[in-house]
Scaffold this active site. Structure first.
Site, PDB file in Angstrom:
ATOM      1  N   TYR A 220       0.810  -1.218   0.000  1.00 60.95           N
ATOM      2  CA  TYR A 220       0.000   0.000   0.000  1.00 60.95           C
ATOM      3  C   TYR A 220       0.845   1.271   0.000  1.00 60.95           C
ATOM      4  CZ  TYR A 220      -4.286  -2.639   0.585  1.00 60.95           C
ATOM      5  OH  TYR A 220      -5.341  -3.491   0.375  1.00 60.95           O
TER       6      TYR A 220
ATOM      7  N   LYS B 185       2.366 -15.341   3.834  1.00 60.00           N
ATOM      8  CA  LYS B 185       2.679 -16.219   2.696  1.00 60.00           C
ATOM      9  C   LYS B 185       4.198 -16.379   2.664  1.00 60.00           C
ATOM     10  CE  LYS B 185       1.384 -18.348  -1.151  1.00 60.00           C
ATOM     11  NZ  LYS B 185       0.535 -19.549  -1.150  1.00 60.00           N
TER      12      LYS B 185
ATOM     13  N   ASP C  55      -3.345 -18.718   2.398  1.00 60.76           N
ATOM     14  CA  ASP C  55      -4.374 -19.355   1.558  1.00 60.76           C
ATOM     15  C   ASP C  55      -5.242 -20.335   2.345  1.00 60.76           C
ATOM     16  OD1 ASP C  55      -1.794 -20.273   1.490  1.00 60.76           O
ATOM     17  OD2 ASP C  55      -1.804 -20.949  -0.568  1.00 60.76           O
TER      18      ASP C  55
ATOM     19  N   ASP D 100      -6.942  -6.613   4.433  1.00 62.72           N
ATOM     20  CA  ASP D 100      -8.016  -5.946   3.706  1.00 62.72           C
ATOM     21  C   ASP D 100      -8.987  -7.000   3.162  1.00 62.72           C
ATOM     22  OD1 ASP D 100      -9.449  -3.962   2.515  1.00 62.72           O
ATOM     23  OD2 ASP D 100      -7.922  -3.391   1.058  1.00 62.72           O
TER      24      ASP D 100
ATOM     25  N   ASP E 164     -12.961  -8.444   4.915  1.00 62.91           N
ATOM     26  CA  ASP E 164     -14.224  -8.371   4.178  1.00 62.91           C
ATOM     27  C   ASP E 164     -14.881  -9.755   4.122  1.00 62.91           C
ATOM     28  OD1 ASP E 164     -13.940  -5.655   3.628  1.00 62.91           O
ATOM     29  OD2 ASP E 164     -14.737  -5.885   1.601  1.00 62.91           O
TER      30      ASP E 164
END
Ligand code: NAD
Length: 512
Positions: free
Chosen positions: A154, A201, A234, A258, A262
């Site tokens: 970001y 990850k 994952d 992020d 959601d």
């Protein structure tokens, strides 16, 4: 009390809420906050939220600012005007409605700008099921997602490198990891949570995600009362969607956070119900996690729940836990009584379908009541996330002995034969540096290339020290660049190869 819209880009201070005669001096003390009504459904859900806050006797003084679409259209590419900044810096607390980010280049996301400029490094997103009153397949779900809010992809550091290749830099810092890890474990203690699961990850991004994982493990050693575990993102995201009741808290970096927050909010029942707090050492911003929902704007049907619960988090933050609990309990009772907006209404199960305004009226009429089936909330000042942000002090480790041992030079080259590129670049060997490896999109293609992979016009060529010491100087690298430029090759960037305390600070090529 009335909360009027302010003039464009202007700040208007508005004394608000009740002056109740006979209150003690300290009870009367009001906290100044900044309010941005936002775009789309923003003004509707903010009006509903502020009405409930006023009816609950929240001790607040509002400074209204305008941000978002209108400000973008007025030519401020960050979506915020200078006087609005002044208000936010003055109050240190922003309650923000969702905003519409214009599509296309040139505009900066206001949310990212606010989070980064105010140092709001921790994003706290509770995702809770309200079964059986809000439909969900996971009635026991109660997860808090802690998302690092400033780093990762970001940074907005993106470059077009060649005709075919663009790049976005992923930056992870040790102090950034340490801060968010400490915040998460302190939050767990303050909120009586038992387990933090970290998602990364690091099987692929061994240096960036590897650092995040490593620092969390180090910090966790100081919080042995909290269970700490790790999952690859994952399988972690899959489990969070499938069996969210297994999780207590999830800690992760910016982009993953992020996305998974959601997913978690939707799995809990509705994105319309989930609040979010953005916390830093000197400021905080509270908002719903959903966007400006232009498809339902102006229809008085949006669910104000996400923003209202964000305002509840804000009240705890500014030291009004009593008012926070009063509002949340009235809201829980309203949900329990089956008074539902369209996003959570179920025919035959809900009692009444209401719009935004009527929902706020229903909450107001239940102020002072407790839920009968759902668990009532109670907050103490100890829950204050701002205090956590202050407690969290990352320690900067001393600089390590660092040695320059080579350089990766990136080229824009249209050829398709790595051996040809190698042959030409080897002519520039000498002066203590030699070509040792070429990769294309990360895959080693020279020496020992055996691949059918597509070769893009973006080549990484590794030059390592051929000196007896194994070290090189910046001057040697500059002379190498000069030689490759003279040979007609278009170098587009370099990355120095360094060791830190003898350990290579760079990854090997895939297949190297
Ligand atoms: P969205 O969250 O606005 O809407 C997604 C869906 O959820 C829509 O069908 C919408 O009607 C529904 N929804 C959202 N909030 C609801 C509520 N309170 N009550 C009932 N239904 C609700 O996402 P989007 O459509 O992808 O984005 C719209 C705009 O919002 C975009 O410009 C985006 O950039 C912006 N956005 C802003 C923020 C923010 O300000 N924090 C966050 C996300 C998106």
């Amino acid at each position: 009390m009335g909360i009027g819209q302010t003039g464009a880009g202007h700040v208007k201070t508005e004394p608000c809420f009740h002056d109740v005669a006979g209150w003690k001096e300290e009870q009367m003390e009001k906290t100044r906050i900044t309010v941005a009504h936002g775009d789309g459904i923003g003004p509707e859900i903010m009006a509903a939220t502020l009405r409930i806050l006023a009816a609950a006797d929240a001790r607040l003084e509002l400074e209204n600012i305008e941000v978002g679409k209108a400000i973008y259209e007025r030519g401020f590419t960050s979506g915020i005007a200078p006087d609005a900044w002044e208000s936010i810096h003055r109050t240190g607390v922003l309650l923000k409605g969702p905003i519409t980010t214009p599509q296309g280049g040139g505009y900066k996301s206001l949310n990212v700008t606010l989070r980064k400029s105010l140092g709001l490094y921790a994003n706290v997103r509770p995702c809770v099921a309200y079964a059986p009153f809000v439909k969900t397949r996971h009635p026991k779900m109660d997860v808090v997602i802690i998302r690092e809010n400033e780093e990762d992809l970001y940074g907005g550091i993106e470059h077009r490198q060649t005709d075919e290749c663009v790049q976005c830099l992923k930056l992870i810092t040790r102090p950034g990891c340490e801060r968010i890890a400490r915040f998460a474990f302190e939050y767990a203690r303050a909120h009586d949570r038992k387990a933090v699961t970290t998602f990364t990850k690091d099987n692929i991004m061994k240096m960036t995600d590897g650092l995040f994982h490593k620092v969390v493990d180090e910090v966790a050693l100081q919080y042995t009362d909290i269970k700490s575990s790790h999952m690859i993102i994952d399988i972690g995201a899959a489990r969070l969607a499938d069996t969210p009741e297994q999780f207590d808290m999830v800690l992760t970096s910016n982009l993953y956070g992020d996305i998974v927050s959601d997913i978690a909010a939707q799995v809990a029942g509705s994105v319309g119900l989930a609040p979010s707090a953005n916390i830093g050492a000197s400021g905080a911003m509270f908002e719903a996690i959903h966007g400006s929902a232009p498809d339902i704007a102006g229809k008085d049907i949006a669910n104000p729940g996400g923003l209202l619960l964000a305002a509840v988090m804000m009240l705890v933050h500014v030291g009004q836990p009593d008012v926070a609990a009063k509002i949340q309990n009235a809201w829980l009772r309203t949900i329990e009584d089956g008074i539902h907006t369209g996003d959570i209404y179920v025919d035959g199960q809900s009692a009444e379908l209401v719009g935004t305004t009527a929902f706020a009226d229903a909450v107001i009429s239940r102020l002072g009541q407790l839920p009968e089936v759902l668990t009532p909330v109670a907050y103490a000042a100890v829950n204050n996330p701002a205090k956590l942000a202050h407690m969290v002090r990352e320690e900067r480790a001393p600089a390590l002995p660092k040695e320059l041992v080579g350089v990766d030079v990136f080229f824009h080259w249209r050829g398709d034969k790595p051996a040809t590129l190698a042959q030409h670049l080897q002519l520039t060997d000498g002066d203590g540096l030699r070509l040792t490896m070429i990769s294309n999109r990360g895959l080693t293609v020279w020496p020992n290339a055996a691949s059918d992979a597509f070769l893009a016009d973006h080549w990484r060529c590794r030059f390592e020290a051929s000196t007896p010491t194994g070290r090189v100087t910046h001057q040697q690298i500059i002379r190498l660049l000069s030689r490759v430029a003279d040979a007609g090759y278009d170098f587009i960037k370099t990355e120095n190869l360094c060791t830190f305390d003898g350990i290579p600070g760079y990854a090997m090529g895939q297949g190297q």
